[in-house]
Scaffold this motif. Structure first.
Motif, short mmCIF file in Angstrom:
data_model
loop_
_atom_site.label_atom_id
_atom_site.label_comp_id
_atom_site.label_asym_id
_atom_site.label_seq_id
_atom_site.Cartn_x
_atom_site.Cartn_y
_atom_site.Cartn_z
N UNK A 93 8.85 6.51 -13.01
CA UNK A 93 7.50 5.99 -12.80
C UNK A 93 6.89 6.56 -11.52
N UNK A 94 7.69 6.63 -10.48
CA UNK A 94 7.19 7.15 -9.20
C UNK A 94 6.85 8.63 -9.31
N UNK A 95 7.71 9.40 -9.97
CA UNK A 95 7.43 10.83 -10.11
C UNK A 95 6.13 11.04 -10.86
N UNK A 96 5.94 10.35 -11.96
CA UNK A 96 4.75 10.55 -12.78
C UNK A 96 3.49 10.03 -12.11
N UNK A 97 3.62 9.04 -11.25
CA UNK A 97 2.45 8.54 -10.53
C UNK A 97 2.03 9.50 -9.42
N UNK A 98 3.01 10.01 -8.68
CA UNK A 98 2.70 10.92 -7.58
C UNK A 98 3.98 11.54 -7.03
N UNK A 99 4.11 12.84 -7.18
CA UNK A 99 5.28 13.54 -6.66
C UNK A 99 4.82 14.45 -5.53
N UNK A 100 5.19 14.10 -4.28
CA UNK A 100 4.68 14.83 -3.11
C UNK A 100 5.82 15.09 -2.12
N UNK B 87 0.84 -1.20 0.00
CA UNK B 87 0.00 0.00 0.00
C UNK B 87 0.87 1.24 0.00
N UNK B 88 0.25 2.37 -0.33
CA UNK B 88 0.91 3.66 -0.22
C UNK B 88 0.69 4.20 1.18
N UNK B 89 1.78 4.47 1.91
CA UNK B 89 1.64 5.16 3.19
C UNK B 89 0.95 6.50 3.01
N UNK B 90 0.35 7.00 4.07
CA UNK B 90 -0.21 8.36 4.01
C UNK B 90 0.86 9.34 3.53
N UNK B 91 0.43 10.34 2.79
CA UNK B 91 1.31 11.39 2.27
C UNK B 91 2.21 10.91 1.14
N UNK B 92 1.94 9.71 0.59
CA UNK B 92 2.70 9.25 -0.57
C UNK B 92 1.76 8.58 -1.56
N UNK B 93 2.22 8.48 -2.81
CA UNK B 93 1.47 7.75 -3.81
C UNK B 93 0.07 8.27 -3.99
N UNK B 94 -0.90 7.35 -3.99
CA UNK B 94 -2.30 7.70 -4.21
C UNK B 94 -3.11 7.67 -2.92
N UNK B 95 -2.44 7.54 -1.79
CA UNK B 95 -3.14 7.64 -0.50
C UNK B 95 -3.30 9.10 -0.10
N UNK B 96 -4.03 9.33 0.98
CA UNK B 96 -4.42 10.70 1.32
C UNK B 96 -3.23 11.56 1.72
#
Length: 297
Positions: free
Chosen positions: A201-208, A55-64
């Protein structure tokens, strides 16, 4: 990709293998997304008859995302020496609660827990606060939070900071590749065989980047967990590379000394990474450990 509403917010996750198989919940490290888990590792668990859940931890990826102001780099550096100087937006224990909520959502009484780096710290809180949900602990390249653990050198801290604050996609990708190569150590090129392969891939999926700063705040403000770990009876395994420049191997040695039921393995030439040449060793160690424990469903 499945998502669910935890008490804290929406969590993105996925799983492999049969739903009837015993679950292995994998918790990744600082800023890492579920795509940073190598297929060879997850497939190895499936082939052994388990159900890996990532899973994506909070504040990363597609999680909240937490919307509070992130700490500055100087504030984080101060907290390395004085954890009490930092007031984080959330704690490692809060992040452990997200993992418990995920187990609830997938209808599991518990799971074998694998935690890498920060994920290993989160896993410790699962065992401290929710021991009945943790069948076993496998803690990779992690630590107890003790101030006795040697700190990373200036070059390593500088590379981490640069990879967070770079303003453009191109600069971030270059800086993160440089830091991944440094963290991975001199023996395996992270951008060829480790998690450095997933930078674009990670940057384009979610850069936070603000989320990374808030996660760092949770890490550096947490303090020494050793007294709590002494009460943990969960069968545990601590794995660490002898070439880790980010988290000193002392961290896992300290875990093995603090956890009453813990085995330690130091792996030659491994840095702070999950390189393909070492995946078979990691799998063998973890599967031997997990397979020795009877898990209730």
């Amino acid at each position: 990709m499945p998502v669910f509403r935890a008490p804290s917010g929406t969590i993105c996750f996925e799983h492999r293998g049969s739903r009837a198989s015993t679950p292995i919940l994998l918790i990744h490290g600082l800023g890492c997304q579920l795509i940073h888990w190598p297929d060879s590792l997850l497939d190895g668990f499936v082939e052994a008859g388990y159900r890996p859940v990532v899973f994506d931890n909070r504040d990363t990826g597609l999680s909240f995302e937490n919307d509070s102001e992130p700490p500055t780099i100087p504030e984080l550096l101060q907290a390395l020496d004085d954890p009490n100087s930092m007031n984080p937006s959330y704690t490692l224990a809060d992040m452990a609660s997200d993992s418990i909520a995920l187990l609830d959502h997938i209808g599991q009484s518990g799971a074998h827990i694998v935690g890498v780096s920060m994920g290993g710290m989160i896993a410790q809180y699962m065992a401290i606060n929710h021991p009945e949900r943790v069948f076993s602990l496998s803690l990779l390249m992690s630590s107890t939070g003790s101030l006795e653990t040697p700190k990373p050198g200036p070059e390593v801290i500088g590379a981490l900071a640069t990879s967070i604050v770079t303003p453009t996609r191109e600069e971030h990708i270059e800086a993160t590749r440089n830091s991944d190569r440094l963290f991975g150590g001199p023996h395996y090129d992270s951008c060829e065989v480790g998690i450095g392969r997933f930078v674009e891939q990670a940057y384009d999926r979610s850069h936070r980047p603000n989320g990374v700063l808030r996660q760092l705040a949770a890490i550096v403000s947490d303090g020494d967990r050793r007294e709590n770990l002494k009460q943990v009876e969960t069968p545990s395994l601590a794995l660490h590379g002898d070439a880790d420049p980010l988290v000193d191997p002392f961290g896992s040695k300290d875990l093995a000394s603090s956890l009453p039921n813990c085995r330690l393995r130091i792996i030659e030439k491994l840095g702070h990474d999950l390189p393909e040449p070492v995946i078979p060793i990691l799998l063998e160690e973890m599967l031997d450990h997990i397979g020795s424990i009877e898990a209730s469903r």
